[in-house]
Design a protein around this motif. Sequence first.
Motif, PDB file in Angstrom:
ATOM      1  N   SER A  43       0.845  -1.197   0.000  1.00 39.19           N
ATOM      2  CA  SER A  43       0.000   0.000   0.000  1.00 39.19           C
ATOM      3  C   SER A  43       0.879   1.244   0.000  1.00 39.19           C
ATOM      4  N   ALA A  44       0.554   2.177  -0.890  1.00 39.35           N
ATOM      5  CA  ALA A  44       1.276   3.448  -1.023  1.00 39.35           C
ATOM      6  C   ALA A  44       0.441   4.359  -1.913  1.00 39.35           C
ATOM      7  N   PRO A  45       0.628   5.668  -1.814  1.00 41.58           N
ATOM      8  CA  PRO A  45      -0.135   6.547  -2.710  1.00 41.58           C
ATOM      9  C   PRO A  45       0.134   6.283  -4.198  1.00 41.58           C
ATOM     10  N   PHE A  46       1.380   6.039  -4.580  1.00 42.42           N
ATOM     11  CA  PHE A  46       1.766   5.749  -5.967  1.00 42.42           C
ATOM     12  C   PHE A  46       1.221   6.800  -6.934  1.00 42.42           C
ATOM     13  N   THR A  47       1.205   8.067  -6.521  1.00 47.22           N
ATOM     14  CA  THR A  47       0.606   9.134  -7.327  1.00 47.22           C
ATOM     15  C   THR A  47       1.224   9.231  -8.722  1.00 47.22           C
ATOM     16  N   SER A  48       2.545   9.286  -8.801  1.00 46.30           N
ATOM     17  CA  SER A  48       3.215   9.381 -10.105  1.00 46.30           C
ATOM     18  C   SER A  48       3.213   8.047 -10.831  1.00 46.30           C
ATOM     19  N   GLU A  49       3.468   6.978 -10.105  1.00 46.28           N
ATOM     20  CA  GLU A  49       3.571   5.651 -10.716  1.00 46.28           C
ATOM     21  C   GLU A  49       2.285   5.250 -11.429  1.00 46.28           C
ATOM     22  N   MET A  50       1.139   5.661 -10.860  1.00 42.64           N
ATOM     23  CA  MET A  50      -0.148   5.319 -11.477  1.00 42.64           C
ATOM     24  C   MET A  50      -0.269   5.870 -12.891  1.00 42.64           C
ATOM     25  N   GLN A  51       0.453   6.952 -13.186  1.00 44.86           N
ATOM     26  CA  GLN A  51       0.356   7.586 -14.496  1.00 44.86           C
ATOM     27  C   GLN A  51       1.413   7.075 -15.479  1.00 44.86           C
ATOM     28  N   ASP A  52       2.171   6.065 -15.067  1.00 41.78           N
ATOM     29  CA  ASP A  52       3.206   5.473 -15.919  1.00 41.78           C
ATOM     30  C   ASP A  52       2.641   4.215 -16.578  1.00 41.78           C
ATOM     31  N   PRO A  53       2.386   4.241 -17.894  1.00 42.33           N
ATOM     32  CA  PRO A  53       1.743   3.099 -18.552  1.00 42.33           C
ATOM     33  C   PRO A  53       2.606   1.838 -18.626  1.00 42.33           C
ATOM     34  N   CYS A  86       5.081 -13.149 -12.303  1.00 40.53           N
ATOM     35  CA  CYS A  86       4.418 -12.365 -11.264  1.00 40.53           C
ATOM     36  C   CYS A  86       3.337 -11.501 -11.890  1.00 40.53           C
ATOM     37  N   ARG A  87       2.127 -11.615 -11.387  1.00 43.18           N
ATOM     38  CA  ARG A  87       0.983 -10.853 -11.892  1.00 43.18           C
ATOM     39  C   ARG A  87       0.734  -9.654 -10.979  1.00 43.18           C
ATOM     40  N   ALA A  88       0.296  -8.557 -11.572  1.00 50.82           N
ATOM     41  CA  ALA A  88       0.019  -7.337 -10.807  1.00 50.82           C
ATOM     42  C   ALA A  88      -1.470  -7.046 -10.803  1.00 50.82           C
ATOM     43  N   VAL A  89      -2.021  -6.851  -9.595  1.00 48.73           N
ATOM     44  CA  VAL A  89      -3.439  -6.531  -9.424  1.00 48.73           C
ATOM     45  C   VAL A  89      -3.525  -5.207  -8.678  1.00 48.73           C
ATOM     46  N   SER A  90      -4.211  -4.234  -9.269  1.00 53.65           N
ATOM     47  CA  SER A  90      -4.273  -2.877  -8.738  1.00 53.65           C
ATOM     48  C   SER A  90      -5.648  -2.594  -8.127  1.00 53.65           C
ATOM     49  N   PHE A  91      -5.628  -2.092  -6.884  1.00 56.19           N
ATOM     50  CA  PHE A  91      -6.838  -1.609  -6.211  1.00 56.19           C
ATOM     51  C   PHE A  91      -6.648  -0.125  -5.928  1.00 56.19           C
ATOM     52  N   HIS A  92      -7.421   0.718  -6.620  1.00 57.04           N
ATOM     53  CA  HIS A  92      -7.320   2.162  -6.399  1.00 57.04           C
ATOM     54  C   HIS A  92      -8.456   2.572  -5.466  1.00 57.04           C
ATOM     55  N   MET A  93      -8.098   3.071  -4.283  1.00 50.14           N
ATOM     56  CA  MET A  93      -9.069   3.351  -3.229  1.00 50.14           C
ATOM     57  C   MET A  93      -9.622   4.776  -3.355  1.00 50.14           C
ATOM     58  N   VAL A  94     -10.951   4.880  -3.453  1.00 50.42           N
ATOM     59  CA  VAL A  94     -11.604   6.182  -3.622  1.00 50.42           C
ATOM     60  C   VAL A  94     -12.803   6.289  -2.681  1.00 50.42           C
ATOM     61  N   PRO A  95     -12.570   6.711  -1.430  1.00 51.56           N
ATOM     62  CA  PRO A  95     -13.714   6.923  -0.529  1.00 51.56           C
ATOM     63  C   PRO A  95     -14.441   8.204  -0.906  1.00 51.56           C
ATOM     64  N   ASP A  96     -15.706   8.318  -0.494  1.00 52.44           N
ATOM     65  CA  ASP A  96     -16.369   9.594  -0.719  1.00 52.44           C
ATOM     66  C   ASP A  96     -15.691  10.659   0.146  1.00 52.44           C
ATOM     67  N   ARG A 140      -7.699   8.080 -12.418  1.00 51.26           N
ATOM     68  CA  ARG A 140      -7.658   6.626 -12.566  1.00 51.26           C
ATOM     69  C   ARG A 140      -6.250   6.210 -12.960  1.00 51.26           C
ATOM     70  N   PRO A 141      -5.785   5.094 -12.441  1.00 45.36           N
ATOM     71  CA  PRO A 141      -4.455   4.616 -12.809  1.00 45.36           C
ATOM     72  C   PRO A 141      -4.359   4.295 -14.305  1.00 45.36           C
ATOM     73  N   LEU A 142      -3.228   4.635 -14.889  1.00 48.81           N
ATOM     74  CA  LEU A 142      -2.954   4.322 -16.286  1.00 48.81           C
ATOM     75  C   LEU A 142      -1.929   3.202 -16.409  1.00 48.81           C
ATOM     76  N   TRP A 143      -1.434   2.737 -15.245  1.00 47.75           N
ATOM     77  CA  TRP A 143      -0.364   1.749 -15.298  1.00 47.75           C
ATOM     78  C   TRP A 143      -0.863   0.408 -15.818  1.00 47.75           C
ATOM     79  N   ASP A 144       0.081  -0.463 -16.129  1.00 50.13           N
ATOM     80  CA  ASP A 144      -0.199  -1.693 -16.854  1.00 50.13           C
ATOM     81  C   ASP A 144      -0.362  -2.905 -15.937  1.00 50.13           C
ATOM     82  N   ALA A 145      -1.252  -2.784 -14.953  1.00 52.27           N
ATOM     83  CA  ALA A 145      -1.561  -3.934 -14.097  1.00 52.27           C
ATOM     84  C   ALA A 145      -2.299  -4.983 -14.923  1.00 52.27           C
TER      85      ALA A 145
END
Length: 197
Positions: A89-99, A113-123, A157-162
């Motif tokens: 778990s980490a913010p990954f603010t910049s990494e999320m925008q790296d395709p 190794c497979r990558a599964v991304s959960f982007h948390m968005v509470p109200d 929304r994340p643009l990375w290649d999970a």
Amino acid sequence: MRQPCILFVFSGKPGTGKTTVARKLAASTGIAYLDYDTIVQPFLQGIEERAGIGESRLGFYRAWRKESYGTLVSAMRENMELGCSLIVSAPFTSEMQDPVFFSSLRSGISSDCRAVSFHMVPDAALHLKMLQQRSSYRDQEILEDWEGYLSSHSTERPLWDADMEYEIAFSDTDQAYLDVLSAIDDCKKNLEVEICH
């Protein structure tokens, strides 16, 4: 045949429930867990105490971002090289925008190794409540200008290649955890992997 390792990554702005849900998942699955704050906070706090932070704590953390994330990513790669599944778990603010973030992370690693991304968005109301409840000195500047923070830090929304990506939008952390478990069932089918929970 050995099962591929799974890298579960929880991203999102500070105080969005990443740690809460990721820790719960780690406890229920027995999968190793790395938290950004746990890894980098001790040395950042030491630097802050010895050298000060300048005008802004947020600016101070941005100045040390490259080294902080480099430390986390090194630990992630080491586990992947060993074929170990991992929850991070980490913010990954910049990494999320790296395709090609995950492709780069996997580069040169022999294990599957497979990558599964959960982007948390509470109200917004829950987000504010969670920030206030955790009462971290690191959140002080955010809380002092909450409306300004919300308007200048849009939820992207994340643009990375999970291999699999999920946006967990929620108003209750218990429901968020159940949504993550449901997504994991989806992962099992689509990635054809075994995941205990």
